[in-house]
Design a protein around this motif. Structure first.
Motif, mmCIF file in Angstrom:
data_model
loop_
_atom_site.group_PDB
_atom_site.id
_atom_site.type_symbol
_atom_site.label_atom_id
_atom_site.label_comp_id
_atom_site.label_asym_id
_atom_site.label_seq_id
_atom_site.Cartn_x
_atom_site.Cartn_y
_atom_site.Cartn_z
ATOM 1 N N LEU A 1 -15.854 -18.505 -16.420
ATOM 2 C CA LEU A 1 -16.818 -19.550 -16.085
ATOM 3 C C LEU A 1 -17.466 -19.169 -14.751
ATOM 4 O O LEU A 1 -16.770 -18.936 -13.759
ATOM 5 C CB LEU A 1 -16.124 -20.913 -15.966
ATOM 6 N N CYS B 1 -15.385 -27.442 -10.073
ATOM 7 C CA CYS B 1 -15.604 -26.286 -10.952
ATOM 8 C C CYS B 1 -14.295 -25.857 -11.608
ATOM 9 O O CYS B 1 -14.268 -25.500 -12.794
ATOM 10 C CB CYS B 1 -16.213 -25.120 -10.178
ATOM 11 N N ARG B 2 -13.210 -25.899 -10.833
ATOM 12 C CA ARG B 2 -11.900 -25.521 -11.395
ATOM 13 C C ARG B 2 -11.500 -26.497 -12.497
ATOM 14 O O ARG B 2 -10.964 -26.092 -13.537
ATOM 15 C CB ARG B 2 -10.848 -25.484 -10.276
ATOM 16 N N TYR C 1 -22.186 -21.677 -15.737
ATOM 17 C CA TYR C 1 -22.052 -23.084 -15.342
ATOM 18 C C TYR C 1 -23.125 -23.357 -14.290
ATOM 19 O O TYR C 1 -22.848 -23.708 -13.147
ATOM 20 C CB TYR C 1 -20.643 -23.343 -14.827
ATOM 21 N N ALA D 1 -13.359 -25.452 -15.568
ATOM 22 C CA ALA D 1 -12.782 -24.229 -16.154
ATOM 23 C C ALA D 1 -11.507 -24.563 -16.927
ATOM 24 O O ALA D 1 -11.280 -24.040 -18.033
ATOM 25 C CB ALA D 1 -12.494 -23.201 -15.062
ATOM 26 N N LEU E 1 -12.345 -18.298 -13.422
ATOM 27 C CA LEU E 1 -13.453 -18.907 -12.691
ATOM 28 C C LEU E 1 -13.945 -17.938 -11.632
ATOM 29 O O LEU E 1 -13.139 -17.349 -10.915
ATOM 30 C CB LEU E 1 -12.973 -20.216 -12.040
#
Length: 236
Positions: A129, A143-144, A191, A147, A160
């Motif tokens: 990602l 963001c994590r 993303y 993912a 990620l």
């Protein structure tokens, strides 16, 4: 975009981009949101690069008109916590969460992956990602979360990587995967909200496949993103 004194206006605020394709897909998303809310005044502004800025959009509303500001940003970093929080301090203005993390974004990421790769379950593929990156730990954590949700949805590992401001950087991460597994086919799931500077960086990051951004030319108002904006507005 009809006026109503009772319904709060929806002010969508994008990051802003100098990419004509990026500008167009954001405008088309906001037009689709407006079409879904015929009784609501819907406006578009930007935190950077483009005009009008947040203050200008809010000032253009009729005096006393309440407004709900929806950040067209995938995670809540500096722009949301500082810039937009400051710009929306008035009593009549409500600031919503960013677009992500959200289950519908995972749906859209899977759709983009399926469009780019015919055999998504191939064990020789490594899925990464790719996010823009932020110096704000909260944005990196968002963001994590995405993912991890994508990994759970696909039933396989999703790593990620970032394009700026956070580690690991995409090119270094790709190089590391190649060292560990020279036969791997590296599939980068973008993303990123729209075409522009970061998408072009992602395309140069060394992956074998890079998906289209979430707002792609030709699929510029995906139901998933329209739905999230409506959800943020209605929840507020």
């Amino acid at each position: 975009m009809h006026m109503s004194s009772l319904r709060p206006a929806l002010v969508a605020i994008s990051h802003g981009t100098s990419s004509p394709d990026g500008q167009r897909v954001i405008e088309e998303l906001v037009a689709a949101v407006a079409a879904a809310l015929p009784d609501v005044e819907v406006r578009l502004g930007h935190v950077d690069v483009q005009d009008p800025d947040v203050a200008t959009v809010l000032a253009s509303l009729p005096a006393g008109q309440p407004a709900v500001v929806v950040p067209l940003l995938l995670s809540a970093g500096y722009h949301v916590h500082v810039d937009l929080t400051k710009a929306t301090a008035a009593d009549t203005v409500t600031l919503t969460a960013a677009l992500g993390p959200h289950d519908s974004l995972v749906d859209l990421l899977v759709r983009r992956l399926e469009a780019a790769v015919s055999d998504l379950a191939d064990p020789a593929s490594r899925i990464v990602l790719v996010a823009a990156g932020s110096s704000d730990a909260r944005a990196v954590a968002d963001c994590r979360t995405t993912a991890e949700a994508l990994s759970a949805r696909l039933g396989r590992e999703v790593s990620l990587a970032f394009l700026s401001a956070a580690e690991p950087r995409l090119d270094a991460h790709v190089a590391e995967i190649r060292r560990d597994d020279p036969e791997a086919r590296i599939v980068a799931a973008s993303y990123l909200l729209a075409p522009g500077y970061f998408q072009s960086l992602a395309e140069k990051g060394g992956a074998d496949v890079i998906t289209a951004p979430l707002l792609a030319v030709g699929d510029a108002d995906p139901a998933e993103l329209v739905g999230i904006v409506l959800d943020r507005y209605r929840t507020a």
